[in-house]
Enzyme design. Structure first.
Site, mmCIF file in Angstrom:
data_model
loop_
_atom_site.group_PDB
_atom_site.id
_atom_site.type_symbol
_atom_site.label_atom_id
_atom_site.label_comp_id
_atom_site.label_asym_id
_atom_site.label_seq_id
_atom_site.Cartn_x
_atom_site.Cartn_y
_atom_site.Cartn_z
ATOM 1 N N LYS A 133 -6.369 113.337 -4.273
ATOM 2 C CA LYS A 133 -7.789 113.616 -4.465
ATOM 3 C C LYS A 133 -8.452 112.619 -5.424
ATOM 4 C CE LYS A 133 -8.056 117.041 -1.615
ATOM 5 N NZ LYS A 133 -8.797 116.873 -0.333
ATOM 6 N N SER B 146 -13.003 116.895 -1.917
ATOM 7 C CA SER B 146 -12.008 116.555 -2.919
ATOM 8 C C SER B 146 -11.541 117.860 -3.559
ATOM 9 C CB SER B 146 -12.612 115.592 -3.948
ATOM 10 O OG SER B 146 -11.712 115.301 -4.980
ATOM 11 N N TYR C 70 -0.842 116.180 -5.314
ATOM 12 C CA TYR C 70 -2.115 116.604 -4.736
ATOM 13 C C TYR C 70 -3.276 115.963 -5.486
ATOM 14 C CZ TYR C 70 -6.011 119.624 -3.418
ATOM 15 O OH TYR C 70 -7.231 120.100 -2.982
#
Length: 272
Positions: free
Chosen positions: A152, A134, A148
């Protein structure tokens, strides 16, 4: 005792460093990458212990085929490291639909397909360790990195639920949360939306707080990953880097303060 490690996205960056670290200590390593030619020299050096497979993690069928080939070749898969992924930069208003879908196809769906493929192997073995890469930005978000972070955050949720689901099969799950490291992640391997001038000030402010010393040395992560893989009781989450833990403590401290200030409103919303 040597382990068999399956790593995605290991042709460069952190994944490549980790693959080499495993090989050097005598483990068997499967690297599943888009371009196996990038590993030609490594394949020659470790001909008997390295298996390089071509894999686009966004192809679900190909993910299952790659895992099957790895199992057939080495007989076992002890550790999966889901490392394939990239960062996309852009303010939320700047993001195009295809950019959003492509980010999730790789960072979320790709990780999910490989995870689903390896679970039956590990369940049959009654052992295994799934390590999901992650980010510290899977626990908090910076402006222009919202897409992004969203990918994650999804990895975090999937992996936390997975850990509870598979623990009875002898399978362990860990989530790696690196802060920034001096790889090509933020340069040649990243993507960026077409910018709108409205957000230039936001970008400038973020850049002004970007200090060179905050970026970690990639090679230093190898020892941490080896220790994680060898741990009898590995943690569900492991932050990589001294900067990430500072970010997270600060942000979660603010969150707890806000939640406590609004606790009466929250409790009243229960309705009983």
């Amino acid at each position: 005792m040597a382990k068999t490690i399956f790593i995605t996205g290991a042709s460069r960056g952190l994944g490549r460093i980790w693959a080499e670290a495993f090989l050097k200590r005598g483990d068997q390593v499967v690297v599943a990458v888009r371009n196996p030619q990038a590993l030609t020299e490594l394949s020659k050096e470790y001909a008997s212990t390295l298996l390089a497979l071509t894999l686009d993690v966004t192809d679900k069928a190909a993910c299952f085929e790659a895992v099957a080939k790895a199992k057939e070749h080495f007989g076992t898969i002890d550790v999966l490291i889901n490392n394939a992924g990239y960062g996309h930069t852009g303010a939320i208003e700047e993001l195009e639909e295809q950019e959003i879908r492509t980010q999730f196809d790789t960072n979320v769906y790709g990780l999910l397909w490989v995870t689903q493929a390896v679970i039956p192997v590990m369940r049959e073995q009654k052992s295994g360790h799934i390590i999901q890469v992650s980010s510290a930005l899977g626990l908090l978000a910076f402006p222009t990195l919202g897409l992004y972070s969203a990918s994650k955050f999804a990895v975090e949720g999937i992996s936390e639920a997975l850990a509870a689901e598979v623990s009875g099969f002898g399978i362990k799950v860990s989530i790696l949360e690196p802060n920034g490291f001096m790889t090509d992640f933020a340069t040649t391997s990243g993507m960026q939306s077409k910018s709108l001038a409205f957000y230039d000030e936001v970008r400038d402010k973020l850049a002004a707080g970007n200090k060179a010393e905050d970026w970690g040395v990639p090679e230093a992560t190898a020892a941490a990953v080896l220790k994680l893989v060898d741990a009898e009781n590995p943690p569900l989450r492991l932050i990589l880097g001294r900067v990430g833990i500072q970010w997270i403590k600060h942000v979660y401290g603010q969150r707890m303060q806000t939640w406590e200030e609004w606790q009466d409103v929250s409790a009243a919303a229960q309705g009983n």
